[in-house]
Design a protein around this motif. Structure first.
Motif, PDB file in Angstrom:
ATOM      1  N   LEU A   1       0.841  -1.196   0.000  1.00  0.00           N
ATOM      2  CA  LEU A   1       0.000   0.000   0.000  1.00  0.00           C
ATOM      3  C   LEU A   1       0.873   1.240   0.000  1.00  0.00           C
ATOM      4  O   LEU A   1       1.754   1.385   0.860  1.00  0.00           O
ATOM      5  N   GLY A   2       0.650   2.120  -0.965  1.00  0.00           N
ATOM      6  CA  GLY A   2       1.447   3.339  -1.043  1.00  0.00           C
ATOM      7  C   GLY A   2       2.927   3.081  -1.203  1.00  0.00           C
ATOM      8  O   GLY A   2       3.764   3.868  -0.749  1.00  0.00           O
ATOM      9  N   GLY A   3       3.265   1.964  -1.858  1.00  0.00           N
ATOM     10  CA  GLY A   3       4.664   1.601  -2.067  1.00  0.00           C
ATOM     11  C   GLY A   3       5.325   0.974  -0.865  1.00  0.00           C
ATOM     12  O   GLY A   3       6.538   0.739  -0.872  1.00  0.00           O
ATOM     13  N   VAL A   4       4.541   0.657   0.171  1.00  0.00           N
ATOM     14  CA  VAL A   4       5.080   0.110   1.416  1.00  0.00           C
ATOM     15  C   VAL A   4       4.506  -1.287   1.647  1.00  0.00           C
ATOM     16  O   VAL A   4       3.292  -1.507   1.516  1.00  0.00           O
ATOM     17  N   GLU A   5       5.360  -2.237   2.007  1.00  0.00           N
ATOM     18  CA  GLU A   5       4.888  -3.579   2.333  1.00  0.00           C
ATOM     19  C   GLU A   5       4.348  -3.598   3.761  1.00  0.00           C
ATOM     20  O   GLU A   5       5.033  -3.205   4.713  1.00  0.00           O
TER      21      GLU A   5
ATOM     22  N   ILE B   1      -4.086   1.662   9.002  1.00  0.00           N
ATOM     23  CA  ILE B   1      -3.333   2.468   8.034  1.00  0.00           C
ATOM     24  C   ILE B   1      -2.408   3.476   8.711  1.00  0.00           C
ATOM     25  O   ILE B   1      -1.275   3.708   8.266  1.00  0.00           O
ATOM     26  N   THR B   2      -2.854   4.061   9.800  1.00  0.00           N
ATOM     27  CA  THR B   2      -2.129   5.170  10.426  1.00  0.00           C
ATOM     28  C   THR B   2      -0.654   4.863  10.712  1.00  0.00           C
ATOM     29  O   THR B   2       0.204   5.720  10.451  1.00  0.00           O
ATOM     30  N   PRO B   3      -0.291   3.677  11.208  1.00  0.00           N
ATOM     31  CA  PRO B   3       1.130   3.414  11.496  1.00  0.00           C
ATOM     32  C   PRO B   3       2.036   3.468  10.268  1.00  0.00           C
ATOM     33  O   PRO B   3       3.261   3.561  10.406  1.00  0.00           O
TER      34      PRO B   3
ATOM     35  N   ASP C   1       3.367   7.716   7.350  1.00  0.00           N
ATOM     36  CA  ASP C   1       4.596   8.483   7.138  1.00  0.00           C
ATOM     37  C   ASP C   1       5.501   7.841   6.093  1.00  0.00           C
ATOM     38  O   ASP C   1       6.085   8.533   5.245  1.00  0.00           O
ATOM     39  N   LYS C   2       5.613   6.517   6.147  1.00  0.00           N
ATOM     40  CA  LYS C   2       6.466   5.835   5.179  1.00  0.00           C
ATOM     41  C   LYS C   2       5.868   5.928   3.771  1.00  0.00           C
ATOM     42  O   LYS C   2       6.593   6.114   2.789  1.00  0.00           O
ATOM     43  N   MET C   3       4.545   5.805   3.678  1.00  0.00           N
ATOM     44  CA  MET C   3       3.888   5.952   2.380  1.00  0.00           C
ATOM     45  C   MET C   3       4.137   7.332   1.794  1.00  0.00           C
ATOM     46  O   MET C   3       4.426   7.484   0.596  1.00  0.00           O
ATOM     47  N   ILE C   4       4.018   8.341   2.633  1.00  0.00           N
ATOM     48  CA  ILE C   4       4.219   9.721   2.175  1.00  0.00           C
ATOM     49  C   ILE C   4       5.648   9.916   1.690  1.00  0.00           C
ATOM     50  O   ILE C   4       5.887  10.583   0.672  1.00  0.00           O
TER      51      ILE C   4
ATOM     52  N   ILE D   1       1.546  16.189   0.567  1.00  0.00           N
ATOM     53  CA  ILE D   1       0.895  14.890   0.402  1.00  0.00           C
ATOM     54  C   ILE D   1       0.111  14.581   1.674  1.00  0.00           C
ATOM     55  O   ILE D   1       0.675  14.538   2.774  1.00  0.00           O
ATOM     56  N   ASN D   2      -1.174  14.369   1.530  1.00  0.00           N
ATOM     57  CA  ASN D   2      -2.026  14.079   2.680  1.00  0.00           C
ATOM     58  C   ASN D   2      -2.716  12.732   2.490  1.00  0.00           C
ATOM     59  O   ASN D   2      -3.231  12.433   1.411  1.00  0.00           O
ATOM     60  N   ILE D   3      -2.698  11.921   3.545  1.00  0.00           N
ATOM     61  CA  ILE D   3      -3.373  10.628   3.506  1.00  0.00           C
ATOM     62  C   ILE D   3      -4.378  10.576   4.649  1.00  0.00           C
ATOM     63  O   ILE D   3      -4.034  10.794   5.814  1.00  0.00           O
ATOM     64  N   LYS D   4      -5.614  10.276   4.297  1.00  0.00           N
ATOM     65  CA  LYS D   4      -6.668  10.087   5.292  1.00  0.00           C
ATOM     66  C   LYS D   4      -7.147   8.644   5.210  1.00  0.00           C
ATOM     67  O   LYS D   4      -7.107   8.033   4.134  1.00  0.00           O
ATOM     68  N   ALA D   5      -7.580   8.111   6.320  1.00  0.00           N
ATOM     69  CA  ALA D   5      -8.072   6.741   6.331  1.00  0.00           C
ATOM     70  C   ALA D   5      -9.268   6.629   7.267  1.00  0.00           C
ATOM     71  O   ALA D   5      -9.329   7.297   8.301  1.00  0.00           O
ATOM     72  N   THR D   6     -10.217   5.775   6.879  1.00  0.00           N
ATOM     73  CA  THR D   6     -11.388   5.539   7.714  1.00  0.00           C
ATOM     74  C   THR D   6     -11.879   4.118   7.488  1.00  0.00           C
ATOM     75  O   THR D   6     -11.597   3.501   6.448  1.00  0.00           O
ATOM     76  N   THR D   7     -12.590   3.590   8.480  1.00  0.00           N
ATOM     77  CA  THR D   7     -13.244   2.294   8.312  1.00  0.00           C
ATOM     78  C   THR D   7     -14.642   2.525   7.745  1.00  0.00           C
ATOM     79  O   THR D   7     -15.068   3.670   7.553  1.00  0.00           O
ATOM     80  N   MET D   8     -15.356   1.437   7.511  1.00  0.00           N
ATOM     81  CA  MET D   8     -16.738   1.538   7.032  1.00  0.00           C
ATOM     82  C   MET D   8     -17.731   1.099   8.102  1.00  0.00           C
ATOM     83  O   MET D   8     -18.873   0.742   7.803  1.00  0.00           O
TER      84      MET D   8
END
Length: 374
Positions: free
Chosen positions: A236-240, A321-323, A326-329, A343-350
């Motif tokens: 995800l976002g280039g990060v394993e 996602i939160t942990p 920073d690496k994704m960014i 670069i901003n990343i937001k994450a939420t559950t459903m």
């Protein structure tokens, strides 16, 4: 209307020397919000109303250039000669006028004189400039001075007889039409050219040109979704991400970078990720999506646009996602060439609702802004 002349605009090069600064190809710099290949074609066609207008394009730009105009876009080759030969295959007129897109500062006094010549009497008609400085050729450390009165600089546009030009080009590699036609003993007429017709070659050449330098802002939106599978790593976002599942896809399944690619392509009007990297193409089987993003961003830069900022929304019940933000960014910052704060990343559950809430997959949407800049 000049029914006997077809116009060919040469615009298929890599612009290697010009691109060293910002990455933009020279035929994509803008005048009056038009890329110069289109600006030159429009100016010439409006004045002379040629039988037909053909524009050569790099193979990666053919589809994109077709969105800008109704002219015929012809895939070029790996040299100017090959690109011209490809275009000549579509020419049905007796004469062709060939102009380099990089000579966008048109001098119509010269061009009117060029067009007004008795075309039947010559195999090629060219504009030329006198040499005003002392000139020599150095060979093995020895300088051999040349009489500058016998030296001319050859410019474009040039008008040629089509049948003669086709024959001449088959004999070798040439930098222009006149040198090819001269090789077979063709009759060449030289008229006075103009310094205005000087060719744009290096980035510094634009300093005294009236071109658009910045300002146009584009907005793009991308969306992608993949379901979970058990036989792949989760990227995800280039990060394993360390977990027991991955995302089902032809590539590595990086839903974040796929969404971002689509947003960038959407902003510049260059299609979508499925057109660029088809699922039936084995070259992209399990490919690292960072490679795909790099190709997309390189293309956007080559046509004049750089990313300003990115805003990403991730919909995922799992994993956390939160942990990893920073690496994704950091990964995206390096590829996009912009600071992390853009670069901003937001994450939420459903909230356990729908296929995402049932932990069946991940959905991502991306928004980007790009700016045209020289």
């Amino acid at each position: 209307m000049r029914n006997d002349i077809t116009l060919i605009i040469m615009s298929a090069g890599e612009s290697t020397r010009f691109r060293k600064n910002l990455g933009i190809k020279k035929h994509w710099i803008r005048i009056d919000s038009k890329p110069i290949w289109l600006y030159v074609a429009d100016k010439l066609q409006f004045r002379y109303n040629f039988n037909r207008v053909l524009i050569t394009a790099h193979k990666s730009e053919v589809k994109y250039m077709k969105k800008f105009c109704d002219y015929e876009i012809i895939e070029g080759g790996d040299s100017r000669k090959k690109s011209l030969q490809n275009a000549l295959n579509f020419v049905t007129s007796d004469f062709v006028i060939v102009s380099d897109a990089a000579r966008f500062n048109l001098d119509f006094d010269v061009l009117d004189m060029l067009i007004s010549q008795k075309l039947d009497e010559f195999d090629c008609i060219i504009p030329t400039l006198n040499i005003v400085d002392t000139i020599f050729i150095e060979e093995s450390g020895v300088k051999n001075y040349i009489d500058r009165d016998n030296v001319r600089l050859v410019q474009t546009p040039q008008i040629s007889k089509v049948n003669i030009l086709k024959q001449a080009l088959s004999l070798g590699d040439f930098s222009d039409e006149s040198s090819a036609i001269n090789k077979i003993g063709g009759k060449i007429l030289a008229i006075d050219g103009s310094n205005k017709l000087n060719k744009l070659t290096y980035f510094d050449d634009i300093k005294n040109c009236n071109i658009d330098s910045n300002g146009e802002i584009l907005i793009g939106y991308g969306f992608d979704v993949h379901k979970f599978c058990t036989n792949k790593k989760l990227i995800l976002g280039g990060v394993e991400i360390d977990c027991e599942f991955g995302l089902e896809a032809h590539s590595d399944g990086d839903v974040i970078l796929h969404s971002l690619c689509d947003a960038i392509l959407g902003a510049i009007g260059a299609g979508d990720i499925g057109e660029w990297f088809p699922v039936d193409d084995d070259r992209f089987n399990n490919i690292d999506s960072k490679v795909l993003l790099k190709e997309v961003i390189d293309f956007s830069r080559s046509v004049g646009f750089s990313v300003v900022n990115v805003d990403i929304m991730i919909l995922a019940q799992i994993p956390k996602i939160t942990p990893h933000k920073d690496k994704m960014i950091s990964v995206m910052s390096a590829i996009l060439g912009i600071s992390r704060n853009y670069i901003n990343i937001k994450a939420t559950t459903m909230e356990k609702m729908g296929f995402i809430g049932r932990e069946e997959g991940i959905c991502v949407s991306s928004n980007v802004s790009l700016k045209y800049t020289l």
